[in-house]
Scaffold this active site. Structure first.
Site, PDB file in Angstrom:
ATOM      1  N   ARG A  49      33.443  -1.475 -42.222  1.00 45.95           N
ATOM      2  CA  ARG A  49      32.027  -1.618 -42.537  1.00 45.95           C
ATOM      3  C   ARG A  49      31.128  -1.156 -41.394  1.00 45.95           C
ATOM      4  O   ARG A  49      29.923  -0.944 -41.584  1.00 45.95           O
ATOM      5  CB  ARG A  49      31.723  -3.074 -42.911  1.00 45.95           C
ATOM      6  CG  ARG A  49      30.301  -3.309 -43.381  1.00 45.95           C
ATOM      7  CD  ARG A  49      30.146  -4.675 -44.047  1.00 45.95           C
ATOM      8  NE  ARG A  49      30.535  -5.775 -43.187  1.00 45.95           N
ATOM      9  CZ  ARG A  49      29.738  -6.319 -42.243  1.00 45.95           C
ATOM     10  NH1 ARG A  49      28.519  -5.842 -42.036  1.00 45.95           N
ATOM     11  NH2 ARG A  49      30.149  -7.327 -41.514  1.00 45.95           N
ATOM     12  N   TYR A 103      14.396  13.907 -56.816  1.00 48.06           N
ATOM     13  CA  TYR A 103      15.536  13.437 -57.597  1.00 48.06           C
ATOM     14  C   TYR A 103      15.162  12.103 -58.248  1.00 48.06           C
ATOM     15  O   TYR A 103      14.563  11.234 -57.607  1.00 48.06           O
ATOM     16  CB  TYR A 103      16.750  13.275 -56.677  1.00 48.06           C
ATOM     17  CG  TYR A 103      17.896  12.507 -57.278  1.00 48.06           C
ATOM     18  CD1 TYR A 103      18.491  12.923 -58.470  1.00 48.06           C
ATOM     19  CD2 TYR A 103      18.393  11.363 -56.658  1.00 48.06           C
ATOM     20  CE1 TYR A 103      19.544  12.215 -59.026  1.00 48.06           C
ATOM     21  CE2 TYR A 103      19.448  10.656 -57.203  1.00 48.06           C
ATOM     22  CZ  TYR A 103      20.020  11.082 -58.388  1.00 48.06           C
ATOM     23  OH  TYR A 103      21.060  10.380 -58.933  1.00 48.06           O
ATOM     24  N   ASP A 175      16.160  15.451 -48.202  1.00 48.69           N
ATOM     25  CA  ASP A 175      17.351  15.494 -49.037  1.00 48.69           C
ATOM     26  C   ASP A 175      17.771  16.963 -49.091  1.00 48.69           C
ATOM     27  O   ASP A 175      17.123  17.780 -49.740  1.00 48.69           O
ATOM     28  CB  ASP A 175      17.038  14.945 -50.434  1.00 48.69           C
ATOM     29  CG  ASP A 175      18.271  14.884 -51.325  1.00 48.69           C
ATOM     30  OD1 ASP A 175      19.244  15.610 -51.049  1.00 48.69           O
ATOM     31  OD2 ASP A 175      18.256  14.118 -52.300  1.00 48.69           O
ATOM     32  N   LYS A 200      28.230  16.283 -53.865  1.00 50.79           N
ATOM     33  CA  LYS A 200      27.938  17.609 -54.391  1.00 50.79           C
ATOM     34  C   LYS A 200      28.677  18.708 -53.611  1.00 50.79           C
ATOM     35  O   LYS A 200      29.888  18.810 -53.679  1.00 50.79           O
ATOM     36  CB  LYS A 200      26.435  17.817 -54.394  1.00 50.79           C
ATOM     37  CG  LYS A 200      25.636  16.667 -55.033  1.00 50.79           C
ATOM     38  CD  LYS A 200      26.070  16.306 -56.437  1.00 50.79           C
ATOM     39  CE  LYS A 200      25.115  15.370 -57.150  1.00 50.79           C
ATOM     40  NZ  LYS A 200      24.909  14.060 -56.522  1.00 50.79           N
TER      41      LYS A 200
END
Length: 385
Positions: A49, A103, A175, A200
């Site tokens: 984590r 987005y 982004d 992606k």
């Protein structure tokens, strides 16, 4: 390897950020799946984590090298990366400026969650730098952009926005998913924090869900302090798969660039198509700007069939191109933004961004262009009958 040696992009993709197999001298990175590490007599107290397992650390070096930043962090999804970056720099009473076209997931995060935390936000009227300037307030802490935009492939002037932000001591975030690390290096234009849906182009095979952030040590330290509390870390098996996939990223993306250019040119002259949105076309309103800040125009485009042709029936009749959610895989895919990526927006909100019901977003893969053209033509002929 000498860290100061300047490597080519394919060499970075292949070699930077690999885990050395010291025991068996294997050619690929070993994978460390342990979720528990010794805490004494060690240089690093590792904990999944905390984003510092061997595979996590190594992959972040590759991402930082590609983005030309000091550091990087890897997350469980693109939205985990975006939300963590935002909340690291935005607190109660702060304000963020976001571009008009975003987005849908990012837009939904802002309008559904920020009010709960007392964070103010404004969307620009367009993507012109003056529209960003107009929205800046005394409490503005972040400007968030996305270029090329999803789904209409509009372009934001990176340097102009970065210069504007620096005058007001504002952090800039981008982004960079659609462009990818191969086609656009935002830090060269002064952008502070680069975010990706690594699902992606970094993953590239439609089998990985991940996100990434690249920035300076100072900024990644601040993001890490929030990230360890939000728990958006990525499993080491997926980290290993992503590092493997990124070795071919430049080869994949450059081929997709070339294919998308040919497909955009074909669609632009097709009498059954009303509009094509691709920044590599000279007819695109932002062509010159895109050429000045992108190394390649990307594998994404959008188009609108003639209004009397049913866009959904067209997609149902495709045989090679897959009507499928998400993007950037080696296989070509299409989708309707109104039913997928921007379904969370109201019809009015979509209309304000120029997103019509008949708009088709096309993620161009690595197939032969002739086969893609043949598939589009046979699907059009079927719906015309």
């Amino acid at each position: 390897m000498d860290s100061n040696k300047k490597l080519g992009i394919n060499s970075i993709c292949t070699h930077v950020g690999e885990v050395k197999d010291e025991q068996f001298k294997g050619a690929v990175s070993p994978i460390y799946l342990s979720s528990s590490y010794q805490f004494y007599d060690v240089d690093i107290k590792r904990y999944p984590r905390y984003f510092n397992t061997p595979n996590q650390e190594a992959l972040c070096k590759k991402i930082a090298a590609l983005e030309k930043t000091e550091n990087a962090l890897i997350f469980g999804s693109g939205m985990a990366a975006i939300s963590t970056a935002m909340f690291a720099f935005l607190h109660k009473g702060d304000h963020v400026v976001l571009q008009q076209t975003l987005y849908g997931g990012t837009y939904n995060l802002v309008v559904e969650e920020f009010d709960k935390f007392g964070i103010e936000y404004s969307f620009t009227d367009s993507l012109n730098t003056d529209d960003f300037k107009k929205e800046i307030k005394s409490n503005t802490k972040v400007i968030f952009i996305e270029t090329p935009s999803n789904p209409l492939l509009k372009i934001v002037d990176l340097k102009a926005v970065a210069d504007l932000a620096k005058k007001h001591s504002i952090i800039t975030m981008i982004d960079n998913t659609f462009a990818s690390s191969i086609n656009q290096t935002a830090v060269d234009f002064g952008i502070d924090i680069i975010v990706h849906s690594a699902t992606k182009y970094m993953g590239g095979h439609s089998d990985i869900l991940a996100g990434a952030i690249a920035a300076s040590n100072e900024h990644t330290d601040k993001i890490w302090n929030v990230a360890k509390n939000f728990g958006g870390s990525l499993s080491d098996f997926t980290v290993w798969m992503l590092e493997r996939s990124m070795k071919t990223m430049s080869l994949r993306v450059n081929h997709q660039n070339a294919n998308a250019m040919k497909m955009a040119e074909y669609l632009e002259q097709n009498p059954n198509v009303d509009n094509v949105y691709y920044p590599g076309l000279r007819s695109h309103e932002d062509y010159e700007l895109a050429k000045s800040q992108m190394k390649g125009f990307g594998g994404m485009l959008s188009f609108e069939l003639q209004s009397d042709l049913d866009a959904m029936e067209f997609q149902r009749n495709l045989e090679l191109i897959k009507p499928s959610m998400s993007l950037a895989g080696v296989e070509s895919t299409v989708l309707s933004p109104t039913q997928t990526s921007h379904a969370l927006l109201t019809p009015e909100e979509r209309a304000s961004q120029g997103i019509k019901d008949g708009l088709i977003r096309f993620s161009v893969g690595i197939e032969e262009v002739e086969d893609l053209i043949a598939d589009i033509e046979q699907a059009i002929e079927k719906i015309k009958k």
